[in-house]
Design an enzyme around this catalytic site. Structure first.
Site, short mmCIF file in Angstrom:
data_model
loop_
_atom_site.label_atom_id
_atom_site.label_comp_id
_atom_site.label_asym_id
_atom_site.label_seq_id
_atom_site.Cartn_x
_atom_site.Cartn_y
_atom_site.Cartn_z
N GLY A 171 22.68 21.66 -27.00
CA GLY A 171 21.81 20.54 -26.67
C GLY A 171 22.58 19.25 -26.44
O GLY A 171 23.58 19.00 -27.14
N PHE B 8 19.71 13.12 -27.93
CA PHE B 8 20.13 12.05 -28.84
C PHE B 8 20.90 12.61 -30.03
O PHE B 8 21.93 12.06 -30.43
CB PHE B 8 18.90 11.29 -29.36
CG PHE B 8 18.28 10.37 -28.35
CD1 PHE B 8 18.86 9.15 -28.05
CD2 PHE B 8 17.11 10.72 -27.69
CE1 PHE B 8 18.30 8.30 -27.12
CE2 PHE B 8 16.53 9.87 -26.76
CZ PHE B 8 17.13 8.66 -26.47
N VAL C 110 22.21 28.77 -23.18
CA VAL C 110 22.45 29.70 -24.28
C VAL C 110 21.34 30.74 -24.30
O VAL C 110 20.15 30.39 -24.32
CB VAL C 110 22.52 28.96 -25.63
CG1 VAL C 110 22.56 29.94 -26.79
CG2 VAL C 110 23.76 28.06 -25.67
N GLU D 296 1.93 4.87 -22.12
CA GLU D 296 2.82 4.13 -21.24
C GLU D 296 2.67 4.56 -19.79
O GLU D 296 2.73 3.74 -18.87
CB GLU D 296 4.26 4.28 -21.74
CG GLU D 296 4.47 3.57 -23.07
CD GLU D 296 5.81 3.86 -23.73
OE1 GLU D 296 6.13 3.18 -24.73
OE2 GLU D 296 6.54 4.76 -23.27
#
Length: 447
Positions: A23, A26, A92, A183
């Site tokens: 990954g 963040f 993966v 948003e």
């Protein structure tokens, strides 16, 4: 000719402990940045070759920012200052915690420590028809596809003489009133008010309806009732039709059918209603709960001392967080930094330190001078102050000086003009089952 058979991982052998990170979000990026050095060989696998700043995806989708401004190439983040770091943009396919190996589409690699930082994927709650026709918003390619769909719908609405088809093309339904949905709805409403009437002076945008559909009893369920109430009021002032306690039953690309029997004719449905963990094959089922890997306070996956999970994919319970940490960037960032320190402690045979999440608060924006903030100490902001805080936080956490500069320049320009220069259809979006549109697009592109 390059084929999978001609490729390999080509990771050099090493005597250092090897940390494999799955990954590039963040959590994974902050772990690698704080880990890469002389003590470990760090290998990162990701389907994407970039780090994406996901909180701003909706601005790419609504033509406010260019895709490149919120995406930074992984290789650019790790230069010569990060020795023995290796990145491979491959998927993966399996992990074997007993054999301590990771299998990818182009080969297998052993590890000393494995870190799963795969984040989440869109959850359609088993509704395959909604999945077929709805627009998710999880990565940059999703945002680009949605931008193309919106701009194409406006262009087609401008060319049709059928008022029913025109209204269907203009209508937008956003499902899920968390921060992403709120948003997105607010951003489209501002487009309708300030941008689209100038682009299409012949269209009556009072016919365009923006719906925000939420299954719970209020918008922004993860935030405080105070912020929820402010946001609901802002959305209604922007002309968004908010429907709470409402669930989507089905969508066929033409009509949204709600559980209460209501139907909304719309060619665009944006799915922001939920996510589930992006799990990897091979981990035992008993390590999972509600789509996330159960971890202890050291981020070790239940039953393993050398397999870790961080960020949205990790379920870490504590007295303050009995259901795990919220699925936002800060827990992933903090866990990535903390786990790097603990891996260094493992290397030195030192005692591991438990993770403690520092909640810096939550923010959500609906438009210019319209935002809410829940701050530590049960404090709340709304209006201009919350909006300014949102701008500062998002600029601060963007990776790369160029991205910070370009995004800030875009926002300043748009603040005074309401305009943006990204309303271009580079890759036209056509649904796979829409044969007539596919034929039309092919004729359009013929020389």
């Amino acid at each position: 000719m390059v084929t999978p058979e001609t490729l390999s991982l080509n990771i050099p052998a090493t005597k250092k402990p090897r940390v494999v990170i799955i990954g590039s979000g963040f959590g994974g990026v902050n772990l690698a940045k704080n880990l890469a050095g002389h003590e470990f060989q760090v290998v990162m696998f990701s389907k994407l070759n970039y780090f994406g700043f996901w909180p701003l995806l909706y601005q790419v989708a609504t033509a406010r920012l260019e895709p490149e401004t919120i995406a930074e190439p992984i290789r650019k983040l790790f230069d010569k200052d990060y020795p023995d770091f290796h990145f491979r943009p491959v998927r993966v396919t399996n992990v074997d915690p007993a054999a301590k190996t990771v299998t990818t589409l182009v080969g297998e690699l052993s590890y000393d420590y494995l870190v799963i930082a795969t984040g989440t994927r869109t959850n359609y709650f088993g509704n395959d028809q909604v999945k077929q026709f709805a627009f998710p918003l999880k990565q940059v390619s999703d945002a680009v596809s949605l931008r193309s769909q919106l701009l194409q719908a406006f262009e087609q609405a401008n060319m049709t003489s059928d008022p029913a088809i025109r209204e269907q093309l203009l209508n937008v339904v956003v499902v899920g009133a968390g921060p992403t949905g709120v948003e997105m709805a607010g951003s489209i409403a501002e487009m309708r008010a300030h941008v689209l009437p100038e682009d299409y002076p012949g269209l009556d945008f009072s016919q365009m309806h923006i719906y925000l559909v939420e299954g719970l009893d209020r918008v922004l369920p993860p935030m405080s009732p105070v912020s929820s109430a402010h946001t609901h009021e802002d959305l209604e002032e922007l002309g968004v039709i908010v429907k709470t306690n409402t669930l989507v039953e089905n969508y066929d690309g033409q009509v949204v059918r709600l559980k209460n029997g209501e139907e909304i004719r719309a060619r665009t449905l944006i799915w922001a209603a939920g996510v589930t963990g992006a799990t990897v094959e091979g981990m035992p089922k008993e390590t999972l709960e509600r789509g996330r890997y159960v971890v202890n306070l050291f981020n070790q996956v239940q039953g393993y001392s050398d397999v870790f999970a961080i960020g949205d994919i990790a379920l870490m319970r504590s007295e303050k967080w009995p259901n795990g940490h919220p699925g936002v960037a800060q827990p992933a960032i903090q866990q990535g930094v903390h786990l790097a320190k603990n891996l260094h402690r493992l290397r030195r045979n030192e005692k591991l330190e438990p993770f403690s999440y520092f909640d810096k608060g939550s923010l959500a924006i609906t438009g210019r001078n319209r935002a809410v903030a829940d701050l530590p100490g049960d404090k709340h902001l709304s209006g201009f102050m919350a909006w300014a805080a949102w701008l500062f936080v998002h600029i601060f956490y963007l990776i790369g000086f160029r991205s910070k500069l370009v995004v800030m320049a875009n926002w300043v320009y748009r603040f005074f003009t309401y305009q943006s220069g990204t309303r271009v259809i580079i890759s036209p979006f056509v649904r796979k089952d829409d044969v007539k549109t596919q034929e039309f697009m092919q004729r359009q592109q013929m020389e």
